[in-house]
Each structure stands twice: as C-alpha cells, then as structure tokens.
Design an enzyme around this catalytic site. Structure first.
Site, PDB file in Angstrom:
ATOM      1  N   ASN A 153      43.459  56.687  22.710  1.00 42.27           N
ATOM      2  CA  ASN A 153      44.346  57.426  23.618  1.00 42.27           C
ATOM      3  C   ASN A 153      45.763  57.174  23.116  1.00 42.27           C
ATOM      4  OD1 ASN A 153      45.848  58.514  25.675  1.00 42.27           O
ATOM      5  ND2 ASN A 153      45.321  56.933  27.191  1.00 42.27           N
ATOM      6  N   LYS A 177      48.409  58.378  24.141  1.00 40.98           N
ATOM      7  CA  LYS A 177      49.402  58.518  25.220  1.00 40.98           C
ATOM      8  C   LYS A 177      50.569  59.375  24.720  1.00 40.98           C
ATOM      9  CE  LYS A 177      48.060  54.009  26.927  1.00 40.98           C
ATOM     10  NZ  LYS A 177      48.154  53.154  28.077  1.00 40.98           N
ATOM     11  N   HIS A 225      43.125  59.283  34.191  1.00 36.73           N
ATOM     12  CA  HIS A 225      43.689  58.045  33.643  1.00 36.73           C
ATOM     13  C   HIS A 225      44.581  57.410  34.708  1.00 36.73           C
ATOM     14  CE1 HIS A 225      45.975  55.262  31.174  1.00 36.73           C
ATOM     15  NE2 HIS A 225      45.004  55.353  30.276  1.00 36.73           N
ATOM     16  N   GLU A 276      47.352  56.112  34.601  1.00 42.53           N
ATOM     17  CA  GLU A 276      48.773  56.501  34.544  1.00 42.53           C
ATOM     18  C   GLU A 276      48.984  57.848  35.243  1.00 42.53           C
ATOM     19  OE1 GLU A 276      49.177  55.954  30.323  1.00 42.53           O
ATOM     20  OE2 GLU A 276      48.977  53.792  30.608  1.00 42.53           O
ATOM     21  N   GLU A 318      38.473  51.208  33.314  1.00 41.23           N
ATOM     22  CA  GLU A 318      39.759  50.700  32.842  1.00 41.23           C
ATOM     23  C   GLU A 318      40.464  49.961  33.975  1.00 41.23           C
ATOM     24  OE1 GLU A 318      41.242  52.903  29.161  1.00 41.23           O
ATOM     25  OE2 GLU A 318      42.087  53.899  30.890  1.00 41.23           O
ATOM     26  N   GLY A 346      47.571  48.089  28.689  1.00 38.72           N
ATOM     27  CA  GLY A 346      48.884  47.903  28.073  1.00 38.72           C
ATOM     28  C   GLY A 346      49.528  46.567  28.381  1.00 38.72           C
ATOM     29  N   SER A 398      43.507  46.943  26.920  1.00 33.20           N
ATOM     30  CA  SER A 398      43.895  45.960  25.901  1.00 33.20           C
ATOM     31  C   SER A 398      42.741  45.569  24.973  1.00 33.20           C
ATOM     32  CB  SER A 398      44.522  44.723  26.544  1.00 33.20           C
ATOM     33  OG  SER A 398      45.711  45.085  27.230  1.00 33.20           O
TER      34      SER A 398
HETATM   35  C1  PEP Z   1      44.508  53.284  27.797  1.00 36.12           C
HETATM   36  O1  PEP Z   1      45.572  53.859  27.661  1.00 36.12           O
HETATM   37  O2  PEP Z   1      43.545  53.914  28.237  1.00 36.12           O
HETATM   38  C2  PEP Z   1      44.411  51.869  27.413  1.00 36.12           C
HETATM   39  C3  PEP Z   1      43.284  51.237  27.606  1.00 36.12           C
HETATM   40  O3  PEP Z   1      45.539  51.316  26.880  1.00 36.12           O
HETATM   41  P1  PEP Z   1      45.632  49.882  26.135  1.00 36.12           P
HETATM   42  O4  PEP Z   1      44.497  49.811  25.160  1.00 36.12           O
HETATM   43  O5  PEP Z   1      46.971  49.919  25.453  1.00 36.12           O
HETATM   44  O6  PEP Z   1      45.530  48.839  27.184  1.00 36.12           O
END
Ligand code: PEP
Length: 255
Positions: free
Chosen positions: A11, A13, A101, A103, A172, A178, A216
């Site tokens: 992803n 982003k 997601h 976000e 998630e 992040g 992460s």
């Molecule tokens: C994500 O954006 O779905 C995500 C898991 O980000 P990160 O791997 O940076 O934590």
C-alpha cells in the site's frame, strides 16, 4: 489452514512520483524475475495507475505483478466530484482495491456501511476488495478487539451475501500501522482465527478467503507472522516503498 496462494500487497498510500515509481518498479523487477511463490500486488495512488500499467506491460519480469487501488467510490458514476469508480479502476487494469483502510475510516469518516457498499461495487465490477478491519489502541486496551473487528466484517458479510467468498480481508490493528509496533504473531493469529470462524459461519468457502496481516510488517518480522496458520499474506505500507525490504517480505513467504 488456507489453501490459497498467499498475497503480499503493498500500500503505497499517498507517496510516489513518476520518477520514484519508475525507479521502484525497476528495482522490484530485478527481484521478481524469478516468479515468487506468492501473489504480489501494489496498490498505488489513482493518478499513477496508468503509469504502473504501462511499466508492467513493457517489462516481462513485472507481468505477474498485480495492480490495485487504495479506495473506490460506492457510486457507479455521475455527479460525485473527485470520486473514482470501480469501472474506471477496472479500465486501468486493477485486480484489487483496498476498502475501509483505517486512514479512510479515521480521516474521511467512512462507516462500516459505506465500506460494505464499496466492497459490493468492487465485487460487482470484478475487482477483489481487500476489506480492512482493525481496532484502535483504546479499543484494544478496553478489551474490545474481537467485538470491533467482528462488527466491521459483519457489515461486509451482510451486504455481500454469498459473494463474500470472493473478498480478501486485512486485519490491521490501527495502533500498529506506521508506528513500528507490530502485533506479535500469536496476537495476530488469535484475531485471524476469530475472523476465519466468522467467515466460516457465513460461507462454506471460508478456507479460500485470504486474511492478510497489516501493521508495521517488515523484513525482520515477516516470516514469523506469515507462518501463522491463518495469516495468508500481508498488507504492507512503509516497507513496500523500499524495494529491498518489500522483496525480503516476499521471499519470507513459504508455500
Ligand atoms: C498500511 O498502510 O496498510 C500499513 C500496514 O502500513 P505500515 O506497514 O506502514 O504499518
């Protein structure tokens, strides 16, 4: 245990540029020249879908790389300024789209019902929705993880009926996205098992629904997460922007 090929999804982003994307794909193409055992996907910002489609078309080593988007409108077409429809994503070669997601739930106030509608429009267009679910830190600390992820998934199951077997789920935990904090393999597996049981109650094809872990995931922790029985791949943010890291995660996948 799931029988499907695992899925490693990046992803990006809101990151990238024409030049940076081309450099990233060039590096990825070197690592993907020998076909990996898993499916590999990049979910890129909408303006770059055409660029990535064209780069894929011009490079044999990228032919197996799947293309995806990060969001889709719940509407089919019309007066929805700024929105991108599922048909448009399909036109651009998308096989997958991320919906719900955290976000988008957090900054764009997307509700469970809207996420379910987005999954529905994607499925109706022949695009696989990657439905994200996950609890916040406050919800986890209040012991509400299971309740929250089940509620989020229930909305999608309710709206999509028997088509539910065609989705991908991504667990998630919001506190792990992040932040550099990862759910331990055991913590993640426990939630994945809850989600699998919920899917089993909804369809007899639940074993073929991939449940990804995201939050992460990186080159160092990927293997321990990806070897859990109900973890069928990863949704990777930060580490998907660095080709060596993303390739190491792909290499950590065992059949
Ligand atoms: C994500 O954006 O779905 C995500 C898991 O980000 P990160 O791997 O940076 O934590």
């Amino acid at each position: 245990m799931s029988k499907m090929k695992k899925l490693i999804a990046g992803n990006w982003k809101m990151n990238g540029s024409l030049a940076a994307n081309e450099a990233l794909l060039r590096e990825l193409s070197q690592g993907l020249a020998i076909a990996p055992v898993c499916e590999v996907l990049v979910c890129v910002p909408a303006p770059y879908l055409a660029q990535i489609s064209a780069l894929k078309a011009g490079c044999a080593a990228l032919s197996a790389l799947e293309l995806g988007a990060q969001d889709v409108s719940a509407q089919a077409s019309g007066a929805y300024t700024g929105e991108v429809s599922a048909a448009m994503l399909k036109d651009m070669g998308c096989r997958y789209v991320i919906v719900g997601h955290s976000e988008r739930r957090q900054y764009h106030f997307e509700t469970d019902a809207l996420v379910a509608d987005k999954a529905k429009v994607a499925l109706a267009t022949g695009i696989t929705p990657i439905v994200c679910v996950g609890e916040t830190l406050a919800e986890r600390e209040a012991g509400r993880t299971e309740e929250v992820v089940k509620r989020q998934l229930a909305a999608v199951i309710h709206a999509n009926g028997h088509c539910i077997s065609e989705i991908v789920v991504a667990y998630e935990p919001v506190w792990a996205i992040g932040t550099g904090k990862t759910a331990s393999p055991e913590e993640a597996q426990a939630v994945h098992a809850v989600l699998r049981a919920q899917l089993k109650a909804a369809t007899d094809k639940a074993e073929r629904i991939r449940i990804l872990y995201g939050g992460s995931m990186n080159a160092a922790n990927a293997e321990s997460l990806l070897t859990q029985p109900d973890i069928d791949g990863g949704l990777i943010g930060g580490a998907s922007l660095k080709a060596p890291d993303f390739l190491k995660i792909i290499a950590a996948v065992q059949v």
